[in-house]
Structures are given as structure tokens and as C-alpha cells.
Design an enzyme around this catalytic site. Sequence first.
Site, PDB file in Angstrom:
ATOM      1  N   ARG A 128      41.709  49.039  25.404  1.00 52.45           N
ATOM      2  CA  ARG A 128      41.296  47.870  24.616  1.00 52.45           C
ATOM      3  C   ARG A 128      40.025  48.200  23.850  1.00 52.45           C
ATOM      4  O   ARG A 128      39.897  47.913  22.679  1.00 52.45           O
ATOM      5  CB  ARG A 128      41.047  46.700  25.590  1.00 52.45           C
ATOM      6  CG  ARG A 128      40.932  45.364  24.974  1.00 52.45           C
ATOM      7  CD  ARG A 128      40.993  44.262  26.019  1.00 52.45           C
ATOM      8  NE  ARG A 128      40.683  44.753  27.360  1.00 52.45           N
ATOM      9  CZ  ARG A 128      41.093  44.173  28.472  1.00 52.45           C
ATOM     10  NH1 ARG A 128      41.826  43.085  28.420  1.00 52.45           N
ATOM     11  NH2 ARG A 128      40.761  44.654  29.657  1.00 52.45           N
ATOM     12  N   GLY A 143      51.038  50.202  46.846  1.00 51.55           N
ATOM     13  CA  GLY A 143      50.223  51.344  46.406  1.00 51.55           C
ATOM     14  C   GLY A 143      50.926  52.672  46.583  1.00 51.55           C
ATOM     15  O   GLY A 143      51.969  52.934  45.985  1.00 51.55           O
ATOM     16  N   GLY A 166      37.835  49.611  43.072  1.00 49.02           N
ATOM     17  CA  GLY A 166      39.065  49.687  42.262  1.00 49.02           C
ATOM     18  C   GLY A 166      40.290  49.150  42.969  1.00 49.02           C
ATOM     19  O   GLY A 166      41.418  49.438  42.572  1.00 49.02           O
ATOM     20  N   LYS A 200      54.764  41.088  44.900  1.00 44.16           N
ATOM     21  CA  LYS A 200      55.346  42.260  45.574  1.00 44.16           C
ATOM     22  C   LYS A 200      56.506  41.833  46.470  1.00 44.16           C
ATOM     23  O   LYS A 200      57.535  42.525  46.546  1.00 44.16           O
ATOM     24  CB  LYS A 200      54.259  42.978  46.375  1.00 44.16           C
ATOM     25  CG  LYS A 200      53.191  43.589  45.463  1.00 44.16           C
ATOM     26  CD  LYS A 200      51.939  43.964  46.232  1.00 44.16           C
ATOM     27  CE  LYS A 200      50.935  44.686  45.354  1.00 44.16           C
ATOM     28  NZ  LYS A 200      49.619  44.828  45.991  1.00 44.16           N
TER      29      LYS A 200
HETATM   30  P1  NAP Z   1      42.019  48.145  34.951  1.00 45.25           P
HETATM   31  O1  NAP Z   1      41.098  49.076  35.639  1.00 45.25           O
HETATM   32  O2  NAP Z   1      41.524  46.798  34.565  1.00 45.25           O
HETATM   33  O3  NAP Z   1      42.576  48.900  33.668  1.00 45.25           O
HETATM   34  C1  NAP Z   1      43.351  48.269  32.691  1.00 45.25           C
HETATM   35  C2  NAP Z   1      43.396  49.168  31.477  1.00 45.25           C
HETATM   36  O4  NAP Z   1      44.262  48.598  30.495  1.00 45.25           O
HETATM   37  C3  NAP Z   1      42.051  49.372  30.795  1.00 45.25           C
HETATM   38  O5  NAP Z   1      41.922  50.681  30.349  1.00 45.25           O
HETATM   39  C4  NAP Z   1      42.104  48.414  29.598  1.00 45.25           C
HETATM   40  O6  NAP Z   1      41.349  48.858  28.490  1.00 45.25           O
HETATM   41  C5  NAP Z   1      43.565  48.491  29.254  1.00 45.25           C
HETATM   42  N1  NAP Z   1      44.027  47.265  28.602  1.00 45.25           N
HETATM   43  C6  NAP Z   1      44.147  46.036  29.142  1.00 45.25           C
HETATM   44  N2  NAP Z   1      44.595  45.177  28.221  1.00 45.25           N
HETATM   45  C7  NAP Z   1      44.755  45.871  27.077  1.00 45.25           C
HETATM   46  C8  NAP Z   1      45.172  45.535  25.763  1.00 45.25           C
HETATM   47  N3  NAP Z   1      45.535  44.293  25.450  1.00 45.25           N
HETATM   48  N4  NAP Z   1      45.201  46.523  24.833  1.00 45.25           N
HETATM   49  C9  NAP Z   1      44.842  47.789  25.149  1.00 45.25           C
HETATM   50  N5  NAP Z   1      44.459  48.173  26.382  1.00 45.25           N
HETATM   51  C10 NAP Z   1      44.395  47.214  27.323  1.00 45.25           C
HETATM   52  O7  NAP Z   1      43.320  47.875  35.849  1.00 45.25           O
HETATM   53  P2  NAP Z   1      43.957  48.840  36.939  1.00 45.25           P
HETATM   54  O8  NAP Z   1      43.337  48.532  38.254  1.00 45.25           O
HETATM   55  O9  NAP Z   1      43.991  50.218  36.466  1.00 45.25           O
HETATM   56  O10 NAP Z   1      45.427  48.226  37.039  1.00 45.25           O
HETATM   57  C11 NAP Z   1      46.386  48.481  36.047  1.00 45.25           C
HETATM   58  C12 NAP Z   1      47.740  47.985  36.524  1.00 45.25           C
HETATM   59  O11 NAP Z   1      48.081  48.646  37.744  1.00 45.25           O
HETATM   60  C13 NAP Z   1      47.820  46.498  36.847  1.00 45.25           C
HETATM   61  O12 NAP Z   1      49.109  46.025  36.547  1.00 45.25           O
HETATM   62  C14 NAP Z   1      47.607  46.460  38.360  1.00 45.25           C
HETATM   63  O13 NAP Z   1      48.175  45.312  38.954  1.00 45.25           O
HETATM   64  C15 NAP Z   1      48.350  47.688  38.761  1.00 45.25           C
HETATM   65  N6  NAP Z   1      47.954  48.272  40.046  1.00 45.25           N
HETATM   66  C16 NAP Z   1      46.664  48.501  40.311  1.00 45.25           C
HETATM   67  C17 NAP Z   1      46.309  49.089  41.501  1.00 45.25           C
HETATM   68  C18 NAP Z   1      44.889  49.363  41.885  1.00 45.25           C
HETATM   69  O14 NAP Z   1      44.654  49.741  43.040  1.00 45.25           O
HETATM   70  N7  NAP Z   1      43.925  49.193  40.982  1.00 45.25           N
HETATM   71  C19 NAP Z   1      47.303  49.453  42.417  1.00 45.25           C
HETATM   72  C20 NAP Z   1      48.649  49.223  42.099  1.00 45.25           C
HETATM   73  C21 NAP Z   1      48.960  48.630  40.905  1.00 45.25           C
HETATM   74  P3  NAP Z   1      39.728  48.930  28.576  1.00 45.25           P
HETATM   75  O15 NAP Z   1      39.465  49.962  29.617  1.00 45.25           O
HETATM   76  O16 NAP Z   1      39.297  49.339  27.229  1.00 45.25           O
HETATM   77  O17 NAP Z   1      39.290  47.546  28.975  1.00 45.25           O
HETATM   78  N1  HSE Z   2      45.043  44.513  43.926  1.00 46.31           N
HETATM   79  C1  HSE Z   2      46.133  45.160  44.562  1.00 46.31           C
HETATM   80  C2  HSE Z   2      45.851  45.273  46.032  1.00 46.31           C
HETATM   81  C3  HSE Z   2      46.324  46.533  43.971  1.00 46.31           C
HETATM   82  O1  HSE Z   2      44.694  45.101  46.427  1.00 46.31           O
HETATM   83  O2  HSE Z   2      46.770  45.498  46.798  1.00 46.31           O
HETATM   84  C4  HSE Z   2      47.526  47.239  44.530  1.00 46.31           C
HETATM   85  O3  HSE Z   2      48.713  46.620  44.118  1.00 46.31           O
END
Ligand code: NAP
Ligand code: HSE
Length: 445
Positions: free
Chosen positions: A51, A140, A193, A211
Site C-alpha cells: 500500500r 498457521g 506479528g 477458520k
Molecule cells: P500485514 O502485516 O498487515 O501485511 C499486509 C500487507 O498487505 C502490507 O504489506 C500492506 O501494505 C499490504 N496491503 C494491505 N492492503 C493493501 C492494499 N489495498 N493495496 C496494496 N497493499 C496492501 O498482515 P499479515 O499479518 O502479513 O497478514 C496478511 C494475511 O495473512 C492476512 O489475510 C492474515 O489474516 C493472514 N495470516 C496472517 C498470519 C500472521 O501470523 N500474521 C498467519 C496466517 C494468516 P503496507 O505494508 O504498505 O501497509
Molecule cells: N491472527 C491469527 C492468529 C493469525 O493469531 O491465529 C494466524 O491465522
Amino acid sequence: MSSDSQRKKISIGLCGFGVVGQGVYRHLIERADELAARLGVSIEVSRVAVRDLNKPREVPVPAAIASDDPLAVAADPQIDIVCELMGGTGRAREVVLTALRQGKIVVTANKALICDHGDEVFAAAREGGGHVFFEASVAGGIPIIKAIREGLVANRFRRIYGILNGTCNYILTRMEREGGSDEAIVADAKRLGYAEADESLDVDGWDTAHKAAILSFLAHGLWVGTDEMRVAGIRRITQADIAFARSFGYRIKLLAIIERCFECNELAVSVQPTLVPDGLVLANVNDVFNGVCVEGDVVGTTFYIGRGAGQDATASAVISDIVDASSVLQGVRGQFIPDEAPELLARDARVKLASAERIRSRHYIRLTVRDEPGVLARVASIMAENAVSIATVLQRENSIENAATLILTTHETSFARLDGTLAQLEEMPTLLEKPVTLRIAEFSD
Ligand code: NAP
Ligand code: HSE
């Protein structure tokens, strides 16, 4: 896209370069040689979309491949696999649909998107000739989707239950260990994170519900909306609940429970903080770890434990999907892909949701009441009117002046009777706060 026979590399478009995106990028680079040797083709991240291009990042976006237009990345004909790692159901949905309509393969970690728009996403994959992989969307780093879809394909699943949210398990574990409140702990879960961008998705149980919906679909072929489930999070759990759990030999875990009755063809899906007897495996799954128990009618009980959130665990699952997607691109087909044959998943098309009369459990109810004569008697009479049998009652002092805490546990009863009881309790003028209820698990692993 190159044809299978000419393919020398597979091009990845990473849409999202946050916690998960950076992890995937870093590990793809670190493991590039091993993956190339295994696949016979190299995997290259050719474009990255974020973004805010100017945001400082632990892993900097390589300027030459950076963009702030994820839709352009999804539509780029040079990209073979689009990894949607942005989150949310707005722009992320457009990115996924754009890629699938062009026949590309999508890998996503986005459980909210698959839960809310699974039908549309799978239909787009079928119609466009692409595929969608979503291992990282549940639990995860645990390959639970692969387990249900492939390893346990011979089974019907009477019960699948477990801890599916790393953030909540981390918070509950630290609340138990440290005796503190959860605000600072939630901040740590964000910093590490683990938490969603909107952490209320974690804390209020919705992420677990997303989930649970995905697992229900994979196991039973029915999409259960989160509005059709009983969903409660951990926001109202206090040290009073934790102290009760500790003294009576339980741990509090946020559990998704998916129960199927094959005789009556009903399915029940719930997400609730649950008292789990502390000798059970799940009671000892702590911190960011998830634990899932899958009861198959052929295999018996199986358990899966691993990190449920965080950069590396999630990157591991995303990269496993990228490798599967790469095999598909090379014409090697080992995996069962649900977008191709949803009818195969609908193991019995007549399955319907169980009513609240049919779902039974023991329950814990914590009440904050005015400390005056007759209150306990009134509570007991409301429970009797609803035919809910009390198993235990405890009264404790409360820090609120002239208030007392009443903790009751019930014998097994239906959710309908519990709801009737709670509705009447909430009308008591002597009740000072909405009741807190926990399910009491009676599993034996
Ligand atoms: P995050 O750290 O918030 O990263 C999101 C990324 O997407 C950022 O780089 C953001 O850009 C970009 N983004 C968001 N909206 C955008 C838009 N409209 N246009 C362009 N780029 C955009 O989130 P995350 O923790 O990596 O999670 C990502 C996905 O994985 C989510 O669906 C989450 O539920 C899933 N997930 C996360 C985890 C975990 O442990 N974190 C585990 C399993 C699944 P900027 O960096 O420039 O803001
Ligand atoms: N926020 C989610 C969790 C990330 O804590 O389980 C993994 O899906």
C-alpha cells in the site's frame, strides 16, 4: 505465462509485504536452490505490491519489482502464481478474482476471504481454469488442510476441535502465567506479528470462526456462515475465571468445535472459550501454538500441534502451497483441489445445521450480583424454570462494593436451555454485569 515444457522459472507476484509477505520472500530466497532442485524449476518473486512504498520494512521491498497496485500485479501476464497476503475482503477479493479469472493460480493466507467468499472464489477458479490454495489460512504452520483433504481422505469426521487462533492462546497463556490483564499482552501479540490488523477479529473469536468455517467446508462440504455459529471470544475472561479453572483442574482455551451427527445428518459449529481438563493434550498447547484434534471414523483420533501464527510458521504454509501450485503448473497432479470438485466434498448434500435444542454441553456461568438476601435463590429458581441442572455453586467476594461473584457449573444441557436461562438472568435487577459463560469440554484424548 510460459508453457509447461518451456518453463525455466515460475514467477510469483506477492500482493502484500507485511508480516507474512516478508517471511515468504525471505524464505523463498534462502531456500531457492533446494526448492529449484526439488521442483526442477526456479521460483522467482517477480513483483511485489504494497500500500505504502515508502514504509520502512525489516525486509526492504526490492525497488525494481515494487508496486503500489496489487491489481496490476494480479493481472500481469508474466506472473504465474499470485500470493494474496494483504488481508481483508475488499481489495484482496478483487486481486484474487482478477488472477483466477485469468487462469492463474492463487495462494492466499486470507481466512476471512475464503470464509466469506469461498463459493465465489472457487467458482472463479473453475471458470477461469486457475486454482486457489489456502493452507496458511487455518492453524498457521500446521498442514491441517492437507491432512483433512489428503491424508485423511478415507475418513468421515464425527468431530474436529481445537485451538485455531495463536493470538488468543498467547494471551490466555500469559494471563494464566502472569496474572495480569490483557492490554499489554495484546500489544505484544501485535508486535510479534501474531494478531490481525484489526485485533478484535482475534479477541472476539471471529478469526477462529473463519477458520472453523473453512474446516467445516473441507470436512463436510457445507459452508457455515459465522452468523450461523455460536461465536464468543476471550475479551471478557478475567482472573476470576482463570482462578476457578486452576482450582478445579481446568485450563481456559478458545476452542472451535465442529460436530457432525451422521445418523441425524446435522452439523454444529461453535467457537467459545472452554474449560479443558488440564490432563488433556489441548490444555497443554500454550503460547502461540495451535492444536487440532481430528476424529476420523477410519483412522481414529489424530492430533496436530504447531505454531498457529507468526512470520515463519505462516511462511512455511504459504511456501508449501507455492510448491504445490508449481507442481500443478508443471503438470504434476498429486493434490486434491477443492475448487475443482466441490460436489465431491459435499459428502452428503442433505447435511443441515443442528438447532440450539440439539447441541448439548456442560457450562460454566459467572455472575456479578448485588450481595443481598434472595439473589442466589432467584438464580437457582431461574435455572430450575429452564430445566438446567446445577452441578456446583461457588460464591466469592467481588472488588465492586456490595457485590458478589457467583460461579455455577451445570450438568449437560442444550444451548437452547442455556440461552433461556441467560435471558432470564439478564433481567434480574440484582445482576450487575452481563453473565460470562464458558463451555466445559468433556473430551478424552
Ligand atoms: P500485514 O502485516 O498487515 O501485511 C499486509 C500487507 O498487505 C502490507 O504489506 C500492506 O501494505 C499490504 N496491503 C494491505 N492492503 C493493501 C492494499 N489495498 N493495496 C496494496 N497493499 C496492501 O498482515 P499479515 O499479518 O502479513 O497478514 C496478511 C494475511 O495473512 C492476512 O489475510 C492474515 O489474516 C493472514 N495470516 C496472517 C498470519 C500472521 O501470523 N500474521 C498467519 C496466517 C494468516 P503496507 O505494508 O504498505 O501497509
Ligand atoms: N491472527 C491469527 C492468529 C493469525 O493469531 O491465529 C494466524 O491465522
